[in-house]
Design a protein around this motif. Structure first.
Motif, PDB file in Angstrom:
ATOM      1  N   PRO A   1      43.780  36.871  30.690  1.00 33.40           N
ATOM      2  CA  PRO A   1      42.989  37.997  30.152  1.00 33.40           C
ATOM      3  C   PRO A   1      42.937  39.177  31.122  1.00 33.40           C
ATOM      4  O   PRO A   1      41.959  39.379  31.836  1.00 33.40           O
ATOM      5  N   VAL A   2      44.035  39.957  31.136  1.00 40.95           N
ATOM      6  CA  VAL A   2      44.103  41.145  31.989  1.00 40.95           C
ATOM      7  C   VAL A   2      43.138  42.206  31.451  1.00 40.95           C
ATOM      8  O   VAL A   2      43.111  42.467  30.247  1.00 40.95           O
TER       9      VAL A   2
ATOM     10  N   HIS B   1      48.721  44.497  48.684  1.00 41.67           N
ATOM     11  CA  HIS B   1      48.511  45.142  47.382  1.00 41.67           C
ATOM     12  C   HIS B   1      48.952  46.601  47.471  1.00 41.67           C
ATOM     13  O   HIS B   1      49.192  47.126  48.569  1.00 41.67           O
ATOM     14  N   ASP B   2      49.057  47.236  46.326  1.00 37.52           N
ATOM     15  CA  ASP B   2      49.197  48.688  46.293  1.00 37.52           C
ATOM     16  C   ASP B   2      48.338  49.209  45.148  1.00 37.52           C
ATOM     17  O   ASP B   2      47.501  48.445  44.630  1.00 37.52           O
ATOM     18  N   ASP B   3      48.523  50.451  44.747  1.00 35.83           N
ATOM     19  CA  ASP B   3      47.590  50.973  43.741  1.00 35.83           C
ATOM     20  C   ASP B   3      47.885  50.462  42.332  1.00 35.83           C
ATOM     21  O   ASP B   3      47.120  50.714  41.407  1.00 35.83           O
ATOM     22  N   LYS B   4      48.988  49.720  42.177  1.00 31.40           N
ATOM     23  CA  LYS B   4      49.270  49.139  40.857  1.00 31.40           C
ATOM     24  C   LYS B   4      48.761  47.716  40.713  1.00 31.40           C
ATOM     25  O   LYS B   4      48.730  47.173  39.608  1.00 31.40           O
TER      26      LYS B   4
ATOM     27  N   MET C   1      52.779  42.865  34.758  1.00 28.93           N
ATOM     28  CA  MET C   1      53.553  42.271  35.855  1.00 28.93           C
ATOM     29  C   MET C   1      53.159  42.891  37.203  1.00 28.93           C
ATOM     30  O   MET C   1      53.024  42.189  38.198  1.00 28.93           O
ATOM     31  N   ASP C   2      52.996  44.218  37.218  1.00 26.49           N
ATOM     32  CA  ASP C   2      52.614  44.862  38.476  1.00 26.49           C
ATOM     33  C   ASP C   2      51.221  44.403  38.922  1.00 26.49           C
ATOM     34  O   ASP C   2      50.995  44.135  40.091  1.00 26.49           O
ATOM     35  N   MET C   3      50.308  44.325  37.978  1.00 32.64           N
ATOM     36  CA  MET C   3      48.943  43.932  38.333  1.00 32.64           C
ATOM     37  C   MET C   3      48.900  42.504  38.877  1.00 32.64           C
ATOM     38  O   MET C   3      48.258  42.248  39.895  1.00 32.64           O
TER      39      MET C   3
ATOM     40  N   HIS D   1      38.523  41.889  45.010  1.00 35.79           N
ATOM     41  CA  HIS D   1      37.603  41.499  43.951  1.00 35.79           C
ATOM     42  C   HIS D   1      38.009  42.180  42.642  1.00 35.79           C
ATOM     43  O   HIS D   1      38.104  41.549  41.589  1.00 35.79           O
ATOM     44  N   ARG D   2      38.292  43.476  42.730  1.00 38.08           N
ATOM     45  CA  ARG D   2      38.664  44.238  41.537  1.00 38.08           C
ATOM     46  C   ARG D   2      39.933  43.686  40.902  1.00 38.08           C
ATOM     47  O   ARG D   2      39.981  43.406  39.697  1.00 38.08           O
ATOM     48  N   TYR D   3      40.951  43.476  41.729  1.00 42.49           N
ATOM     49  CA  TYR D   3      42.223  43.000  41.193  1.00 42.49           C
ATOM     50  C   TYR D   3      42.129  41.562  40.672  1.00 42.49           C
ATOM     51  O   TYR D   3      42.797  41.208  39.701  1.00 42.49           O
TER      52      TYR D   3
END
Lengths: 446, 446
Positions: free
Chosen positions: A9-10, A333-336, A395-397, A23-25
């Protein structure tokens, strides 16, 4: 795994409660769901990574000769009265009363219980050295749980305890733990620096914390940059060899590296200025030598072979397994979204079908799936009826290190696209070659 | 593993508190240690078996298409107020209050929590069918915990939950669980019979319990003996195939098999007399279909594709993983100790050195150890300075299915002794052949 059969569940929106990126990701990638403050359910993707970390910890502990076992989450109150920590632990300890009015507690750590097991069964130096460990859920009733799994209340921790006849033997156990921890973190793609630390409520003479550098770290750290150049790599280590473990300990602890608790500006200033680093770090483990503190109080004595009963020398050694997920994401991580290191990624390679339902594209994806599986790799195939942008976003997330993109146009030229998540670099190549490249990356890891 | 480096506190005396054989042997074999009433630590040997059972359950659940995840041990009280079970559950529920005065509880089961996760994330029939499961520690505050891990308070359980659009789909999930459970128990060397049961406090329309026949079983069971002749064996099962799962369900549930709770003498009497069996059984699992009981109360609705919001059909399905250890021992032991089925044995083969320190015997044992390890088998080598009788006693108690005994006299003739624990049969043969025989037994199992 096919995404059409998975539970991922993205979240589209950014969760407001998350103050830090891990936490956010983890929420956005559908890895965890909060049950109540500081307590989380691990959804399939999160559980898969958690289990991988658990397995790596098991493998490295057993390689070092440490024995796995499992203690329960609930402990009888009497043990803590006996050690005297019942009072000192304070409101972070979750106390429970059962239906018969007996006092219990949800274990925040297990020194008392393991010492009780030891004293019930071991009476002679002949049974030493002995190191037992377990990986179990613990509870600390934090006043303000936050940062997701980084500072949760119910958390998954490896804690190990060594029992030795002499201080010298116990210090070898200490070094052995340091080496096994370095290897554990390296396998997880983390650079964790051992830093001289304060012993806090567990008490003890020697202790090092392992810190991962990250802007969101809770501790300020001061170190000589040469420590970050050290690697164990493929070095073979004989964990029984005292000198060898001591040498690795010396190598990693000779450069200055301390947290703000033990920082000494005078010594730090002697480090050449270009190597003097001040940063922030996340604590992901700690090792302690505390001598006979618990064995004396709780009567864990052995016959020393010379007719004396002596208290054993002990230490305890912890790795925060659930917290490591957060630390790995903070550092990768990065911004994606997330970028998993290959050693801990939940799936080894994503497959994105740009035109689901197109016979050729579907067949090519199926054949990639089979080929990757044939190399003992686990692909995650996005076989949903979704537009390309949504598939790439997912996929990026979720951060799989490699992605193979399949579309009718490429297939006409006999190629698919292989993309590395960390760099974003893509190359076009025949499907077999894409599989071979991915398999080569994971050789010796997966 | 070498016994000199292991922690295997075998007890000489018979533990007085143990009323049944599995409890007694688990204590004597150094597998568990009681922490307090109904709460146990799993010592290395016990933990090793527990972990094997856990892995078998994971493998068979995932083979059936069910998704692993992990819910926490502690749950917020509000969820149980919402479902209405807060009051009905009674004093078996361990209630906890945290430092802020919030009501929590140590989960005895997870219908509420999984329904909460489902309703937060799933809104469309397109995401169904979905079955999520976890293997986690649970707590039930039994008034009189006893029988060791068979009726403990803190226990390890697999519980899975299916979410389906229709009753028909949910009944397929029910059958799928039945098949996956049959396969799980078979791999553990158990004959577990599905019996029509009572739904109890979870509620529901359809439910079967799985019972292992054993004299010490808590339930009286009545069955047609033909049910014990059924085997899944190597049968390939397509878990998506509704008819195939239904056929296996029919095959296993057509013969009469009920517990005393649902027993119907009139039907039983129609079974031919020579096939009518009355015995005792240990419950090792249960499957439920309970329709929309939780989804209606807690608002777990999905869009059915026709513009309606409908409550999902659910079931829950449990396997008592820690209890299974007790059940396996109840069904597999003799008066010398445990006899592990090959699929769950903690070590595959024991090696007993009759003359530790004898250069030839030591070398032969080391080479057996290496050869077995080369077949991906885990030997347990008794390399202690102990007399033969003590070594045999330990091996018999801990119950490894195969033992290779090495002594100077046999080695002079080029042979070692291979002994099968279950029958006590021994044969003399060259070491390489002993290894080959053991490896052949485990092919496809280990």
């Amino acid at each position: 795994m096919r995404l059409s059969r998975y539970f991922l569940p993205v979240l589209k929106e950014t969760p407001r409660e998350a103050q830090i990126v891990s936490h956010r990701y983890m929420l956005q990638a559908g890895m965890i769901k909060q049950a109540t403050a500081g307590i989380y359910s691990w959804l399939p993707l999160g559980f898969k990574v958690l289990r991988k970390l658990e397995n790596i910890v098991h493998e490295e502990q057993q390689r070092a000769g440490h024995l796995p076992m499992l203690m329960p989450t609930l402990q009888p109150g009497e043990l803590w009265e006996e050690s005297g920590r019942d009072n000192s632990y304070g409101p972070e300890m979750l106390r429970v009363v059962d239906r018969h009015g007996r006092k219990m507690l949800y274990g925040p750590t297990n020194e008392e219980m393991i010492t009780d097991i030891f004293r019930s069964h071991v009476t002679s130096y002949k049974e030493l050295p002995l190191t037992l460990y377990h990986i179990q859920w613990k509870f600390r009733d934090e006043v303000r749980p936050r940062f997701g799994v980084m500072r949760g209340r119910e958390f998954f921790m490896k804690d190990g305890y060594n029992f030795d006849l002499t201080k010298e033997d116990a210090l070898h156990a200490y070094n052995r733990h340091l080496v096994s921890y370095l290897r554990t973190y390296e396998r997880m793609g983390l650079k964790a620096i051992p830093m001289r630390a304060d012993s806090g409520p567990i008490g003890g003479e020697d202790t090092h914390e392992f810190l991962v550098l990250a802007e969101t770290g809770e501790s300020e750290v001061f170190y000589d940059s040469i420590v970050t150049d050290l690697h164990l790599g493929d070095r073979e280590v004989d964990y029984d060899n005292v000198e060898e473990c001591q040498a690795i300990f010396d190598e990693w602890t000779a450069p200055y590296a301390r947290t703000d608790e033990t920082h000494d500006a005078a010594i730090f200033d002697a480090v050449p200025e270009d190597r003097r680093k001040v940063a922030r770090g996340i604590e992901v483990g700690q090792i302690f030598y505390f001598g006979t503190k618990y064995s004396e109080t709780m009567g864990a004595h052995v016959d020393d072979g010379k007719g004396n009963k002596v208290p054993v020398h002990m230490g305890s050694h912890g790795i925060g397994v659930s917290r490591l997920l957060g630390a790995i994401i903070e550092a990768n991580h990065d911004d994606k979204g997330i970028i998993w290191p290959e050693g801990v990624t939940p799936y080894h390679c994503g497959i994105v079908n740009l035109k689901q339902g197109d016979a050729e594209a579907d067949a090519a994806c199926e054949s990639l799936y089979t080929a990757l599986t044939g190399f003992d790799l686990e692909p995650l195939y996005d076989d949903r009826q979704e537009r390309a942008g949504a598939k790439f976003g997912t996929m990026d997330m979720i951060g799989l290190p490699w992605r193979i993109t399949v579309g009718p146009r490429g297939l006409k030229n006999g190629v698919v696209e292989l993309t590395r998540r960390r760099t974003g670099e893509s190359i076009e190549l025949p499907p077999e070659e894409a599989v071979a490249r991915v398999a080569a990356v994971y050789e010796g890891i997966a």
